[in-house]
Design an enzyme around this catalytic site. Structure first.
Site, short mmCIF file in Angstrom:
data_model
loop_
_atom_site.label_atom_id
_atom_site.label_comp_id
_atom_site.label_asym_id
_atom_site.label_seq_id
_atom_site.Cartn_x
_atom_site.Cartn_y
_atom_site.Cartn_z
CG LEU A 95 11.44 6.80 -8.29
CD1 LEU A 95 12.52 5.90 -8.88
CD2 LEU A 95 10.74 7.58 -9.39
NE ARG A 144 7.34 8.02 1.63
CZ ARG A 144 8.39 8.79 1.91
NH1 ARG A 144 9.18 8.46 2.90
NH2 ARG A 144 8.64 9.85 1.18
N GLY A 145 7.91 2.17 1.23
CA GLY A 145 7.43 0.98 1.90
C GLY A 145 7.44 1.15 3.40
CB VAL A 205 12.46 3.22 -4.43
CG1 VAL A 205 13.29 3.22 -5.71
CG2 VAL A 205 12.48 1.85 -3.78
CE LYS A 263 13.39 -1.34 -0.74
NZ LYS A 263 12.80 -2.62 -1.20
CG ASP A 270 4.66 -7.99 -2.51
OD1 ASP A 270 3.46 -8.32 -2.61
OD2 ASP A 270 5.03 -6.82 -2.27
#
Length: 377
Positions: A93, A95-96, A101, A116, A210
């Site tokens: 869903l 990506r960091g 996630v 996550k 954020d």
């Protein structure tokens, strides 16, 4: 408990002491654990008599405990068995920098969840602490109707946090695909302000750092759930408690003081500024500074006082004018001029209340139809 203390002592160095550790825990609102530290300190043996337990009070094996020392300190987290989760092929869903996630199906619960987890099994202490810190914030934020809740944590084979799956995705996706009726836009804006009011009222405060449309999720009835606390920080008095949070916020939503001094600790006014830009997104359905060639130009422009394009805001609606005035106050160049979130919530409630519940229900029906049509194209 002893292992966690030893690891903390190694990090803290000469300043490490039980009293300092106890105060740090109370700053993080972990009073139950702090009380346990107090009892340990006065124990005749100098060590507590209670056995080490997991997030829900069950015994943890030595191997798991050594891999996930921080997880043993919070008994309020339910443990979720990772093997009970099924991940479809297209599960990602989002990506960091250090985590992704994914959508998963919990076989025992017969429902979808969002998971996550770290992108690598080669864990570093800071990455694990970041994700665990996020889990603690979600656990606290779960008390608000407008903050994403925590379902539990997975320990093996990946450390992960499990959250409810939001059927209607993010506010950014919705605004991009659908011309959302004003009645529903104002309800969502009001709910965001309520969620942020709750986070800022905690002791210590939770700073999101954020806040943007991508990090606002929507449930089946399009109610707001603020998410993604990967950059968020605990704040007690004037100092930032969580020092492991990664630097960097979304450049389009960061205030001018952040651009001017990258080492400046965030405070509540940081989130209020971001909320002002988020209101602009809700009103215009556009990306802020979409024509900027690079982030350096955005930094320079914001520092000089420029903001997202006001000419894109409709001028023929009284409710839009009212929200526009609030928006511009929120992104004021002077942080002291920005209102607290409870004031934002009061002003947005008056805007939202101009519409009846029936008008909001009709707006939801219209959005569902538009979403269905957009998905067929």
């Amino acid at each position: 408990m002893y292992e966690a203390l030893v690891r903390w002592r190694q990090r803290a160095g000469p300043a490490a002491s039980l009293s300092v550790l106890e105060q740090c825990l109370r700053d993080l609102d972990l009073n139950q654990l702090a009380d346990q530290i107090t009892r340990t300190a006065v124990s005749p043996t100098g060590r507590g008599h209670a056995s080490e337990r997991g997030a829900v009070g069950g015994e943890l094996t030595g191997e798991v405990q050594s891999r996930y020392p921080s997880v043993t300190i919070d008994r309020r987290f339910p443990i979720i068995v990772f093997e009970r989760l099924n991940f479809p092929e297209d599960s990602v869903l989002g990506r960091g920098g250090f985590a992704a996630v994914e959508k998963a199906y919990h076989r025992d619960w017969s429902q979808h969840v969002a998971v996550k987890r770290l992108l690598t099994r080669q864990l570093t202490g800071s990455e694990q602490e970041l994700l665990y810190s996020e889990a603690r914030k979600l656990n606290l934020g779960s008390r608000s109707d407008h903050v994403i809740s925590l379902r539990g944590v997975c320990l093996d084979p990946n450390f992960a946090i499990v959250m409810p799956y939001m059927e209607n995705g993010s506010l950014a996706e919705l605004l991009r695909d659908v011309d959302v009726p004003w009645a529903l836009r104002w309800r969502m804006a009001h709910e965001i302000s309520l969620g942020m009011t709750f986070l800022h009222c905690q002791n210590p405060q939770i700073l999101h750092c954020d806040l943007k449309a991508e990090n606002v999720l929507l449930d089946g009835d399009f109610h707001v759930k603020i998410s993604d606390f990967g950059l968020s920080k605990w704040k007690a008095e004037s100092r930032v408690v969580t020092k492991t949070s990664p630097e960097g916020s979304t450049i389009t939503h960061a205030p001018p003081e952040y651009h001017a001094d990258i080492n400046l600790p965030p405070n509540t006014k940081f989130d209020v500024y971001s909320f002002g830009v988020l209101l602009w997104e809700i009103v215009t359905r556009k990306q802020p500074y979409a024509l900027a060639a690079n982030s350096a130009l955005i930094t320079m422009a914001v520092t000089m006082g420029q903001r997202p394009d006001l000419t894109l805001i409709p001028t023929d609606r009284e409710d839009v004018t009212s929200v526009s005035e609030l928006m511009q106050t929120c992104w004021s160049q002077n942080p002291e001029d920005r209102p607290p979130f409870n004031d934002c919530a009061d002003r947005l409630r008056h805007v939202k209340d101009r519409f009846s519940q029936e008008e909001i229900r009709q707006a939801i029906i219209a959005v569902e139809k538009m979403k269905a049509e957009a998905s067929r194209k």
